[in-house]
Scaffold this motif. Sequence first.
Motif, PDB file in Angstrom:
ATOM      1  N   GLU A 178      38.487 -12.065 -38.941  1.00 18.51           N
ATOM      2  CA  GLU A 178      38.455 -13.472 -38.179  1.00 18.51           C
ATOM      3  C   GLU A 178      39.309 -14.547 -38.794  1.00 18.51           C
ATOM      4  N   LEU A 179      39.964 -15.470 -37.984  1.00 12.82           N
ATOM      5  CA  LEU A 179      40.728 -16.396 -38.708  1.00 12.82           C
ATOM      6  C   LEU A 179      39.641 -17.415 -39.184  1.00 12.82           C
ATOM      7  N   LYS A 180      39.719 -18.077 -40.299  1.00 17.16           N
ATOM      8  CA  LYS A 180      38.727 -18.899 -41.043  1.00 17.16           C
ATOM      9  C   LYS A 180      39.526 -20.103 -41.396  1.00 17.16           C
ATOM     10  N   LEU A 181      38.657 -21.261 -41.550  1.00 15.29           N
ATOM     11  CA  LEU A 181      39.334 -22.610 -41.767  1.00 15.29           C
ATOM     12  C   LEU A 181      40.284 -22.564 -43.033  1.00 15.29           C
ATOM     13  N   GLU A 182      39.891 -21.742 -44.058  1.00 19.59           N
ATOM     14  CA  GLU A 182      40.729 -21.641 -45.161  1.00 19.59           C
ATOM     15  C   GLU A 182      42.068 -20.853 -45.317  1.00 19.59           C
ATOM     16  N   ASP A 183      42.250 -20.154 -43.832  1.00 21.65           N
ATOM     17  CA  ASP A 183      43.435 -19.525 -43.559  1.00 21.65           C
ATOM     18  C   ASP A 183      44.560 -20.229 -43.262  1.00 21.65           C
ATOM     19  N   TYR A 184      44.138 -21.526 -42.720  1.00 16.59           N
ATOM     20  CA  TYR A 184      45.233 -22.546 -42.111  1.00 16.59           C
ATOM     21  C   TYR A 184      46.243 -22.830 -43.142  1.00 16.59           C
ATOM     22  N   PRO A 185      45.991 -23.318 -44.215  1.00 20.06           N
ATOM     23  CA  PRO A 185      47.170 -23.531 -45.083  1.00 20.06           C
ATOM     24  C   PRO A 185      48.179 -22.373 -45.360  1.00 20.06           C
ATOM     25  N   VAL A 186      47.561 -21.167 -45.468  1.00 16.63           N
ATOM     26  CA  VAL A 186      48.504 -20.009 -45.533  1.00 16.63           C
ATOM     27  C   VAL A 186      49.178 -19.686 -44.336  1.00 16.63           C
TER      28      VAL A 186
END
Length: 268
Positions: free
Chosen positions: A75-83
């Motif tokens: 699942e896409l997590k909030l912490e994935d957005y910078p990547v």
Amino acid sequence: MSKLPATLQQTISTRPILFVRGAIGHLLALLRSSYLRHRGAYASFGEAVAAVRPGALVGYDNDEVVMHSFEYMSELKLEDYPVMFWLDRLLPSVDVILDAGGHLGTKHRAFGRHLEVDRAINWTIYDLSAIVRVGRRFLEEGKLLGVSFIDDLSDAPDADVLLASGLLQYLDAPFDVFLKKLPALPRHLLINKIQTREGPTVVTLENFGCAEIPYQIRNRTEFVATLGELGYDIIDEWLIPSLSRTIQTHPHLGRSVSRGYYARLREI
């Protein structure tokens, strides 16, 4: 009577607190070690492995551990957005991504819903043998598309981007040693969810139920210095407060800080 210096007063006043915290932590370890998320504090992976509780599997390289939280990790997590922010900007000039510690393509699955990762990109996942076996089986069964798997860095392609999302706490080798095993240093590093602290590096044990996994919390200054010595400039850095960790048996060591980095190899 002369007044004690403020710093000495603080040291004396905090010692009982630290002692009590440490005693509580050790008591927890004895009473319910199989229920703690993290326990123990060791100087090396080897020491941590030697302390795995009797009957528990050691590490991630076990068939019983492979599917642990697979759907959750996809699942896409909030912490994935910078990547994703940086990968979106890099993709037009990227041909090869080495997804180190990429499990069963969890980030490929999560990012693929939002980025054009399925164009002519070689997305290679490097991981442990037990995971790679399942990954290759999933490819044969059509459960995965657009990725390939390796469990030996000598088979790694010459990558434009090294993606390491959640790898470094489980990596049992210094990061510079790991990178130097690649055919060439990747031009771009996208490192996410690395656990850091301001004190000495410590290895604890993470509880996976049937297994305990050595889990490294790195000295931040030393890690940043390693990137610089390898020839990388840090372009961006972010914090992930929700992923900070406390070792329940050693609360006096404080909470770790989860970080992410985008680093680029300097021009020669």
